[in-house]
Scaffold this motif. Structure first.
Motif, PDB file in Angstrom:
ATOM      1  N   LEU A  66      22.981  33.614  15.846  1.00 40.82           N
ATOM      2  CA  LEU A  66      22.951  33.612  14.390  1.00 40.82           C
ATOM      3  C   LEU A  66      23.068  35.026  13.823  1.00 40.82           C
ATOM      4  O   LEU A  66      23.821  35.251  12.874  1.00 40.82           O
ATOM      5  CB  LEU A  66      21.655  32.943  13.899  1.00 40.82           C
ATOM      6  N   ALA A  67      22.344  35.977  14.399  1.00 44.05           N
ATOM      7  CA  ALA A  67      22.410  37.358  13.902  1.00 44.05           C
ATOM      8  C   ALA A  67      23.825  37.909  14.017  1.00 44.05           C
ATOM      9  O   ALA A  67      24.292  38.640  13.131  1.00 44.05           O
ATOM     10  CB  ALA A  67      21.426  38.248  14.663  1.00 44.05           C
ATOM     11  N   ASP A  68      24.531  37.561  15.088  1.00 45.86           N
ATOM     12  CA  ASP A  68      25.914  38.014  15.276  1.00 45.86           C
ATOM     13  C   ASP A  68      26.829  37.414  14.219  1.00 45.86           C
ATOM     14  O   ASP A  68      27.685  38.100  13.654  1.00 45.86           O
ATOM     15  CB  ASP A  68      26.427  37.627  16.669  1.00 45.86           C
ATOM     16  N   VAL A  69      26.644  36.134  13.952  1.00 48.24           N
ATOM     17  CA  VAL A  69      27.476  35.455  12.957  1.00 48.24           C
ATOM     18  C   VAL A  69      27.227  36.049  11.571  1.00 48.24           C
ATOM     19  O   VAL A  69      28.177  36.295  10.813  1.00 48.24           O
ATOM     20  CB  VAL A  69      27.217  33.930  12.970  1.00 48.24           C
ATOM     21  N   VAL A  70      25.969  36.319  11.261  1.00 50.18           N
ATOM     22  CA  VAL A  70      25.652  36.917   9.958  1.00 50.18           C
ATOM     23  C   VAL A  70      26.252  38.317   9.854  1.00 50.18           C
ATOM     24  O   VAL A  70      26.945  38.636   8.877  1.00 50.18           O
ATOM     25  CB  VAL A  70      24.120  36.948   9.729  1.00 50.18           C
ATOM     26  N   LEU A  71      26.017  39.157  10.859  1.00 48.10           N
ATOM     27  CA  LEU A  71      26.502  40.543  10.816  1.00 48.10           C
ATOM     28  C   LEU A  71      28.020  40.619  10.813  1.00 48.10           C
ATOM     29  O   LEU A  71      28.627  41.166   9.889  1.00 48.10           O
ATOM     30  CB  LEU A  71      25.943  41.334  12.003  1.00 48.10           C
ATOM     31  N   PHE A  72      28.642  40.050  11.821  1.00 52.79           N
ATOM     32  CA  PHE A  72      30.089  40.195  11.959  1.00 52.79           C
ATOM     33  C   PHE A  72      30.847  39.321  10.959  1.00 52.79           C
ATOM     34  O   PHE A  72      31.930  39.694  10.512  1.00 52.79           O
ATOM     35  CB  PHE A  72      30.511  39.927  13.398  1.00 52.79           C
ATOM     36  N   GLY A  73      30.262  38.186  10.594  1.00 48.52           N
ATOM     37  CA  GLY A  73      30.872  37.361   9.552  1.00 48.52           C
ATOM     38  C   GLY A  73      30.887  38.070   8.212  1.00 48.52           C
ATOM     39  O   GLY A  73      31.869  38.004   7.467  1.00 48.52           O
ATOM     40  N   ALA A  74      29.787  38.775   7.903  1.00 51.34           N
ATOM     41  CA  ALA A  74      29.726  39.532   6.647  1.00 51.34           C
ATOM     42  C   ALA A  74      30.774  40.643   6.636  1.00 51.34           C
ATOM     43  O   ALA A  74      31.469  40.852   5.633  1.00 51.34           O
ATOM     44  CB  ALA A  74      28.329  40.117   6.448  1.00 51.34           C
ATOM     45  N   PHE A  75      30.915  41.349   7.746  1.00 48.39           N
ATOM     46  CA  PHE A  75      31.920  42.412   7.812  1.00 48.39           C
ATOM     47  C   PHE A  75      33.337  41.852   7.751  1.00 48.39           C
ATOM     48  O   PHE A  75      34.222  42.457   7.142  1.00 48.39           O
ATOM     49  CB  PHE A  75      31.728  43.276   9.066  1.00 48.39           C
ATOM     50  N   LEU A  76      33.552  40.701   8.365  1.00 47.99           N
ATOM     51  CA  LEU A  76      34.879  40.086   8.296  1.00 47.99           C
ATOM     52  C   LEU A  76      35.212  39.679   6.863  1.00 47.99           C
ATOM     53  O   LEU A  76      36.301  39.972   6.362  1.00 47.99           O
ATOM     54  CB  LEU A  76      34.971  38.881   9.236  1.00 47.99           C
ATOM     55  N   LEU A  77      34.271  39.030   6.208  1.00 49.45           N
ATOM     56  CA  LEU A  77      34.488  38.635   4.815  1.00 49.45           C
ATOM     57  C   LEU A  77      34.721  39.858   3.936  1.00 49.45           C
ATOM     58  O   LEU A  77      35.650  39.886   3.122  1.00 49.45           O
ATOM     59  CB  LEU A  77      33.290  37.832   4.296  1.00 49.45           C
ATOM     60  N   TRP A  78      33.907  40.901   4.116  1.00 50.57           N
ATOM     61  CA  TRP A  78      34.068  42.121   3.322  1.00 50.57           C
ATOM     62  C   TRP A  78      35.452  42.728   3.559  1.00 50.57           C
ATOM     63  O   TRP A  78      36.127  43.143   2.605  1.00 50.57           O
ATOM     64  CB  TRP A  78      32.989  43.158   3.671  1.00 50.57           C
ATOM     65  N   SER A  79      35.882  42.792   4.812  1.00 51.02           N
ATOM     66  CA  SER A  79      37.169  43.442   5.102  1.00 51.02           C
ATOM     67  C   SER A  79      38.340  42.652   4.522  1.00 51.02           C
ATOM     68  O   SER A  79      39.315  43.247   4.066  1.00 51.02           O
ATOM     69  CB  SER A  79      37.346  43.667   6.605  1.00 51.02           C
ATOM     70  N   VAL A  80      38.246  41.339   4.524  1.00 56.39           N
ATOM     71  CA  VAL A  80      39.298  40.519   3.906  1.00 56.39           C
ATOM     72  C   VAL A  80      39.372  40.802   2.409  1.00 56.39           C
ATOM     73  O   VAL A  80      40.447  41.053   1.853  1.00 56.39           O
ATOM     74  CB  VAL A  80      39.057  39.013   4.172  1.00 56.39           C
ATOM     75  N   LEU A  81      38.216  40.790   1.748  1.00 57.93           N
ATOM     76  CA  LEU A  81      38.182  41.044   0.299  1.00 57.93           C
ATOM     77  C   LEU A  81      38.581  42.483  -0.028  1.00 57.93           C
ATOM     78  O   LEU A  81      39.291  42.734  -1.003  1.00 57.93           O
ATOM     79  CB  LEU A  81      36.789  40.733  -0.260  1.00 57.93           C
ATOM     80  N   SER A  82      38.148  43.420   0.784  1.00 56.74           N
ATOM     81  CA  SER A  82      38.481  44.825   0.553  1.00 56.74           C
ATOM     82  C   SER A  82      39.980  45.069   0.704  1.00 56.74           C
ATOM     83  O   SER A  82      40.588  45.791  -0.099  1.00 56.74           O
ATOM     84  CB  SER A  82      37.704  45.706   1.531  1.00 56.74           C
ATOM     85  N   PHE A  83      40.581  44.483   1.732  1.00 57.06           N
ATOM     86  CA  PHE A  83      42.019  44.659   1.938  1.00 57.06           C
ATOM     87  C   PHE A  83      42.802  44.050   0.781  1.00 57.06           C
ATOM     88  O   PHE A  83      43.760  44.661   0.281  1.00 57.06           O
ATOM     89  CB  PHE A  83      42.451  44.038   3.275  1.00 57.06           C
TER      90      PHE A  83
END
Length: 166
Positions: A124-141
């Motif tokens: 769960l911690a991995d999904v929260v951490l890396f999922g948040a970064f993935l979502l952020w990077s998609v929106l940022s790009f």
């Protein structure tokens, strides 16, 4: 898990100002100066990063397993990490073809990094951490490319190629 989420909110929040409040950022810099913005940005980034590292460490002490990734995903992740590192380096090498073509290789590197870690980790911690970064990077790009279009930024590689044929 609370510290991890708080750290992500602070860290990704300050990194998301250009996505959600670019006008406010511009106004802040105009009123208080670039140094004040960089100071605020740095302090919040460091505080958020410290919180997310601490929170992630605590969350890993009592893991909540969502799934057990197949061993093959580790090999896929290693390959994706190679791509991620190349994109990261391309962000800092002047006048290179990757940066000229993609415009924002660091954000793409974060996207690939996050995806690689999501594939090879099932807690769960991995999904929260890396999922948040993935979502952020998609929106940022997306936001960065929209800013590029609004500013009339063109693909420097194709411009260079077209000018050499004239």
């Amino acid at each position: 898990m609370g510290l991890l989420i708080l750290g992500l909110v602070v860290f990704l929040g300050i990194h998301s100002v250009r996505i959600v409040a670019d006008g406010w950022r511009t106004q802040f810099i105009a009123q208080r100066g670039e140094g004040a913005w960089k100071g605020l940005y740095s302090v919040l980034s460091l505080a958020g990063f410290a919180l997310l590292v601490w929170g992630y460490g605590l969350a890993r002490q009592q893991p909540v397993v969502l799934w057990v990734p197949p061993v093959a995903t580790r090999h896929v992740a290693a390959l994706l990490m190679l791509v991620s590192f190349i994109l990261l380096v391309a962000a800092y090498v002047p006048r290179n073809g990757i940066k000229a073509r993609l415009h924002h290789p660091m954000v793409l590197g974060v996207k690939v990094w996050a995806l690689a870690h999501l594939l090879s980790n099932g807690n769960l911690a991995d999904v929260v951490l890396f999922g948040a970064f993935l979502l952020w990077s998609v929106l940022s790009f997306r936001a960065a490319r929209a800013r590029d279009r609004a500013a009339g930024t063109v693909d420097r590689k194709s411009t260079r190629l077209n000018s050499s044929h004239q």
